[in-house]
Every structure is written in structure tokens, then in C-alpha cells.
Design an enzyme around this catalytic site. Structure first.
Site, PDB file in Angstrom:
ATOM      1  N   HIS A 119      -8.413  -3.911  -1.371  1.00 55.85           N
ATOM      2  CA  HIS A 119      -7.027  -3.121  -1.180  1.00 55.85           C
ATOM      3  C   HIS A 119      -7.084  -4.097  -0.305  1.00 55.85           C
ATOM      4  O   HIS A 119      -5.144  -4.616   0.293  1.00 55.85           O
ATOM      5  CB  HIS A 119      -7.394  -2.394  -1.217  1.00 55.85           C
ATOM      6  CG  HIS A 119      -6.278  -1.318  -1.171  1.00 55.85           C
ATOM      7  ND1 HIS A 119      -4.520  -1.480  -1.554  1.00 55.85           N
ATOM      8  CD2 HIS A 119      -5.600  -0.574  -0.111  1.00 55.85           C
ATOM      9  CE1 HIS A 119      -3.943  -1.086  -1.189  1.00 55.85           C
ATOM     10  NE2 HIS A 119      -4.054  -0.540   0.173  1.00 55.85           N
ATOM     11  N   ASP A 125      -9.007  -4.561  -6.296  1.00 55.90           N
ATOM     12  CA  ASP A 125      -8.909  -3.535  -5.737  1.00 55.90           C
ATOM     13  C   ASP A 125      -9.467  -2.368  -5.916  1.00 55.90           C
ATOM     14  O   ASP A 125      -8.831  -2.160  -7.523  1.00 55.90           O
ATOM     15  CB  ASP A 125      -7.310  -3.493  -5.511  1.00 55.90           C
ATOM     16  CG  ASP A 125      -6.742  -2.634  -4.172  1.00 55.90           C
ATOM     17  OD1 ASP A 125      -7.142  -1.325  -4.037  1.00 55.90           O
ATOM     18  OD2 ASP A 125      -5.535  -2.559  -3.945  1.00 55.90           O
ATOM     19  N   SER A 149       1.139  -0.826  -0.137  1.00 57.10           N
ATOM     20  CA  SER A 149       0.201  -0.520   0.111  1.00 57.10           C
ATOM     21  C   SER A 149       1.276   1.028   0.073  1.00 57.10           C
ATOM     22  O   SER A 149       2.063   0.942  -0.747  1.00 57.10           O
ATOM     23  CB  SER A 149      -0.835  -0.481   1.378  1.00 57.10           C
ATOM     24  OG  SER A 149      -2.139   0.925   1.305  1.00 57.10           O
TER      25      SER A 149
END
Length: 380
Positions: free
Chosen positions: A345, A312, A145
Site C-alpha cells: 500500500h 497491496d 488511500s
């Protein structure tokens, strides 16, 4: 309570990319495993925005970490072989210097006097920490991330500083959708009257703004498939509703409220603002004359694993494909893994079986290529 957290004093003054400096700044970090005599088995893990350095349990702190199923003896990142370092991001509020800390020059909290921070600054701070162990080259630099963007910044500022790279659910630059979401999150915090220009306290805290910001984040961290599968249109029981005519009616609303309530007092609002904006600013193309692919040419990694998730929406799969393609063009041996995890995500935190298999397989082939395990009792 046991605490494995340690602190590294950063060079002082620490000069920042966009101007300004920090005096007496430090990084909180934790380690697992043993550093080999050749110092060639180090794995640096750079985190997303909100985690602490406590990625996994240890003798010093047996409480489960945020990546407990991935890091540890016999796990994907096997700490009987690898020496793992995880710092808390500079600018955070989990032990590293951030806006909530005291400015030694004034004796008051930095608040909005904290200098503008970029992911390049957080990467450089992590690099200083790694150097303090006498490590010239990491066996592997892993980022997920926001930490994945910081990892790309790390390799850009310090080319050749890692033999391999694992890039997870990240991006080479912030895209309009992600920027828009983070902008709304920051606006929610700043419009809360209790934020008061960053001058809040425990009694006057921007809880409503932080709650909305967190809810917006959670919505983007998961996929529509995940929301439908978990909650559908299930309504709350009558005794779970309040008298507000516009109050919560559906289970998904209650879930978001509960998730936000667990977060809002656990993360400093100003830190949230600073790191959120740092994510928006990041653009690897700045280092490649406007082209991401050109910037990826000089990172100096021999091998890479790039993992993305089809569901995502915050960091779409095409951005991980771009990273993989660019590293491959640079001559690295690249494995690209596209997972169909439904959790969006957040999959790297939730679908640890599939992520662990990919990470563990990649690191196992590295170990087989000649990295020696640390000897028992070797000081770290």
C-alpha cells in the site's frame, strides 16, 4: 522556520453528515504553481490519514514534502503548468480543526466532544476551500488511500466538479480486512490506560497504544515480499538486545519500534480514532441504491486514471479495478494501471518513479488537450 501553510475559514456553523456541527473551523492548506486566468488548471490533492498539507517544498517552506518526488517544476505534477492545492484533512491534527483543538464554545479541547466526522465531511470542507479560489471546476481531483475515498465522496456530493480524476490505491468502500485492522488499532489506543477516555496530556499520553496501532498499520502498508526482502530472519546483534526474555530479537521488530517511535507523538490519538472510524464508515454504495457501480455513474468526470498495486493487502487491486470499471461504464475515458511494486500500500509514497510516470503521462495528455499554463506573475 519557514512556513508555507495557510488557513481557510470554513462556513460556520459547519454541519456534519452524522449530526453535530463545528463553529469557527478551518482548513490548513498549501499551494504550488500559479492559478491560470481562466482558473482551469487547478489540481486538488487529497491525502491519506496522517500526512500534513506539506506535500512538496516551496519558497515558503523549502523542507521536503511527503510527495516531494511527484509535485514540483518539471515533475509528474508539473507546477509550471498546474496550480496544486493540498489541504490537511478536517479532523486531523496538522493545522486543520480536529479533536485536539479548542472548542470556541467552551474554551476547552474538543476531545471526544468533537462531532462524528465522515469522509463526506472532509470532502465538503475541501470543496469549500476550492470554491474560495473562484474555481468552478478542477482540472483534476487526485486522491490516494483515505484521500482517494474522500475524492469519491467529493465527486458524489459535487458531481461535475472536476474534469478528470486520479484515483490511487483506494477503495469505493471499506472491506472487512481493512475494518478489522483499523478496529484493532483503535482498540489498542483505547485500552491504553493513559488514553483515559480521550483525556490525556503530554505527561500522561497513550504512547503504548499509539505504538501498537502504528505497528499494525505499517505491517499492512507493506507486503510480505517487502518484509522478506528487507529483513528475512536477520537477528539483532547481541549488544542491540535488552535483558527482557521476550524483548526484540529480530531486525524487523526493531524496525517497527523505530517507525512507531517517530509517529506516536506526531499525531493526535483522538484524531487517529476519528479518521480511522471515518474510513470504516465510507461506502460509496450508499449513493447507488446499494451498488458501487450505480454510484459511480453520476460523478461527471470526463477522464480518469486509476492506479493500484498488486501487492497491496489493505486496498486490494480488485477495488481499484471496480472503480475503473464503474467510471468506464459511466462514459469516462479510463486508464487503469496495475503496478507490481513490492512495497504494498505504501508504494505510492515509495515507488515514485513508476507512479510518477503514470501520473505525469496522464496529466501531460490533459495539458495537450487544451488546458493553458498559467502566465508568470499571475496572482494565486
Amino acid at each position: 522556520m519557514a512556513d508555507a501553510r495557510r488557513y481557510f475559514n470554513l462556513p460556520s456553523p459547519l454541519r456534519m453528515k452524522r449530526g453535530g456541527e463545528l463553529v469557527g473551523a478551518r482548513l490548513a492548506y498549501e499551494t504550488w504553481g500559479t492559478l491560470a486566468p481562466a482558473r482551469d488548471n487547478a489540481v486538488l490533492v487529497l491525502t491519506g490519514m496522517s500526512p500534513s498539507a506539506h506535500a512538496a517544498s516551496s519558497a515558503g517552506d523549502p523542507s521536503p514534502g511527503w510527495w516531494e518526488d511527484i509535485i514540483g517544476p518539471g515533475k509528474a505534477i508539473d507546477t509550471t503548468r498546474w496550480f496544486v492545492i493540498c489541504p490537511n484533512t478536517l479532523g486531523s491534527c496538522k493545522g486543520s480543526t480536529g479533536p485536539a483543538d479548542l472548542d470556541p464554545r467552551t474554551g476547552r479541547p474538543y476531545r471526544l466532544d468533537f462531532p462524528d466526522i465522515t469522509l463526506e465531511d472532509t470532502a465538503d470542507a475541501a470543496w469549500e476551500l476550492v470554491r474560495s479560489f473562484g474555481i468552478d471546476k478542477l482540472a483534476c481531483l487526485l486522491g490516494n488511500s483515505m484521500g482517494g475515498m474522500a475524492a469519491l465522496a467529493y465527486l458524489t456530493h459535487h458531481p461535475g466538479s472536476a474534469r478528470s480524476h486520479i484515483s490511487i490505491s483506494t477503495a469505493p468502500q471499506a472491506q472487512p480486512f481493512a475494518i478489522a485492522i483499523r478496529s484493532l488499532q483503535r482498540e489498542a489506543i483505547r485500552l491504553d490506560p493513559n488514553w483515559n477516555g480521550g483525556n490525556y496530556d503530554d505527561a500522561h499520553y497513550p504512547e503504548a497504544g499509539m505504538s501498537i496501532a502504528r505497528k499494525l498499520g505499517v505491517i499492512t502498508y507493506r507486503s510480505a515480499m517487502e518484509w522478506k526482502g528487507r529483513f528475512a530472519r536477520i537477528r539483532l546483534d547481541a549488544d542491540q538486545r535488552d535483558d527482557d526474555p521476550f524483548g526484540f530479537e529480530f531486525q524487523v521488530e526493531s524496525y517497527l519500534a523505530g517507525h512507531a517511535a517517530r509517529f506516536v507523538r506526531g499525531f493526535d490519538p483522538n484524531s487517529y480514532l476519528y479518521l480511522s472510524r471515518a474510513s470504516d464508515w465510507f461506502d460509496l454504495a450508499e449513493y447507488g441504491h446499494g451498488k458501487v457501480e450505480a454510484a459511480l455513474q453520476g460523478l461527471g468526470v470526463e477522464r480518469a486514471l486509476v492506479i493500484g498495486v498488486e501487492s497491496d493487502i489493505l486496498f486490494p487491486l480488485r477495488q481499484q479495478q471496480q472503480i475503473a470499471d464503474g467510471l468506464r461504464m459511466a462514459g469516462a475515458e479510463v486508464e487503469f494501471v496495475a503496478l507490481d511494486s513490492p512495497q504494498g500500500h505504501d508504494s505510492f509514497l515509495v515507488d515514485t518513479v513508476r507512479f510518477g510516470a503514470a501520473i505525469g503521462g496522464f496529466l501531460a495528455t490533459m495539458a495537450g488537450a487544451g488546458t493553458q499554463p498559467a502566465r508568470a506573475g499571475q496572482a494565486s
